[in-house]
Design an enzyme around this catalytic site. Structure first.
Site, PDB file in Angstrom:
ATOM      1  N   THR A 106      -7.233   3.098   0.375  1.00 14.20           N
ATOM      2  CA  THR A 106      -8.190   2.041   1.027  1.00 14.20           C
ATOM      3  C   THR A 106      -8.170   0.725   1.359  1.00 14.20           C
ATOM      4  O   THR A 106      -7.671   0.028   0.676  1.00 14.20           O
ATOM      5  CB  THR A 106      -9.383   2.483   0.446  1.00 14.20           C
ATOM      6  OG1 THR A 106     -10.841   1.871   1.567  1.00 14.20           O
ATOM      7  CG2 THR A 106     -10.338   2.439  -0.727  1.00 14.20           C
ATOM      8  N   HIS A 107      -8.131   0.526   2.741  1.00 10.18           N
ATOM      9  CA  HIS A 107      -8.745  -0.944   2.710  1.00 10.18           C
ATOM     10  C   HIS A 107      -9.454  -1.508   3.016  1.00 10.18           C
ATOM     11  O   HIS A 107     -10.221  -3.162   3.059  1.00 10.18           O
ATOM     12  CB  HIS A 107      -7.946  -1.308   4.257  1.00 10.18           C
ATOM     13  CG  HIS A 107      -6.320  -1.309   4.359  1.00 10.18           C
ATOM     14  ND1 HIS A 107      -5.538  -1.619   3.673  1.00 10.18           N
ATOM     15  CD2 HIS A 107      -5.508  -0.410   5.067  1.00 10.18           C
ATOM     16  CE1 HIS A 107      -3.953  -1.006   3.406  1.00 10.18           C
ATOM     17  NE2 HIS A 107      -4.350  -0.894   4.412  1.00 10.18           N
ATOM     18  N   THR A 145       1.093  -1.043  -0.444  1.00 10.64           N
ATOM     19  CA  THR A 145      -0.207   0.171   0.292  1.00 10.64           C
ATOM     20  C   THR A 145       0.423   0.912   0.018  1.00 10.64           C
ATOM     21  O   THR A 145       0.259   2.370  -0.780  1.00 10.64           O
ATOM     22  CB  THR A 145      -1.024   0.397   0.707  1.00 10.64           C
ATOM     23  OG1 THR A 145      -1.645  -1.004   1.471  1.00 10.64           O
ATOM     24  CG2 THR A 145      -1.892   1.275   1.106  1.00 10.64           C
TER      25      THR A 145
END
Length: 112
Positions: A70-71, A19
């Site tokens: 975002t996760h 990420t």
């Protein structure tokens, strides 16, 4: 309520899948290498923590297109814009997540 724009870019990953690296690459591409931030989430806001960090997701960013991290699962991810999805083999994610959480939620010496 956050309203994504058609030009927004979302970096969508599961935790420990690259990420931060992807955020850095996306920001560098849109800003031509700007590093005027203390932490990458200041330049590429993390949607789930934006409220806690007093970030207004609807504001313009210093560079275009606006980018977000975002996760969230697909069903909870804001709709609209463009998405960069990053995946990593689960056999690599498991040990990485274990090392990341070690010392925060458990003592790695207690796990065999």
């Amino acid at each position: 309520t956050f309203r994504p724009r058609q030009t927004d870019v979302f970096v969508v990953t599961s935790p420990k899948c690259g990420t931060t690296w992807t955020q850095q690459v996306v920001h560098a591409l849109r800003s031509r290498g700007d590093e005027n931030f203390q932490e990458i989430s200041q330049a590429v806001p993390w949607i789930e923590l934006a409220n806690d960090l007093n970030q207004n997701l609807d504001e313009d960013h210093a560079f275009e297109p606006r980018c977000f991290k975002t996760h969230c699962w697909h069903t909870h991810c804001p709709k609209g814009g463009k998405y960069i999805y990053v995946a990593r083999h689960p056999h690599a994610v498991g040990p990485s997540f274990y090392r990341f959480l070690g010392g925060w939620f458990f003592d790695t010496k207690d796990v065999s």
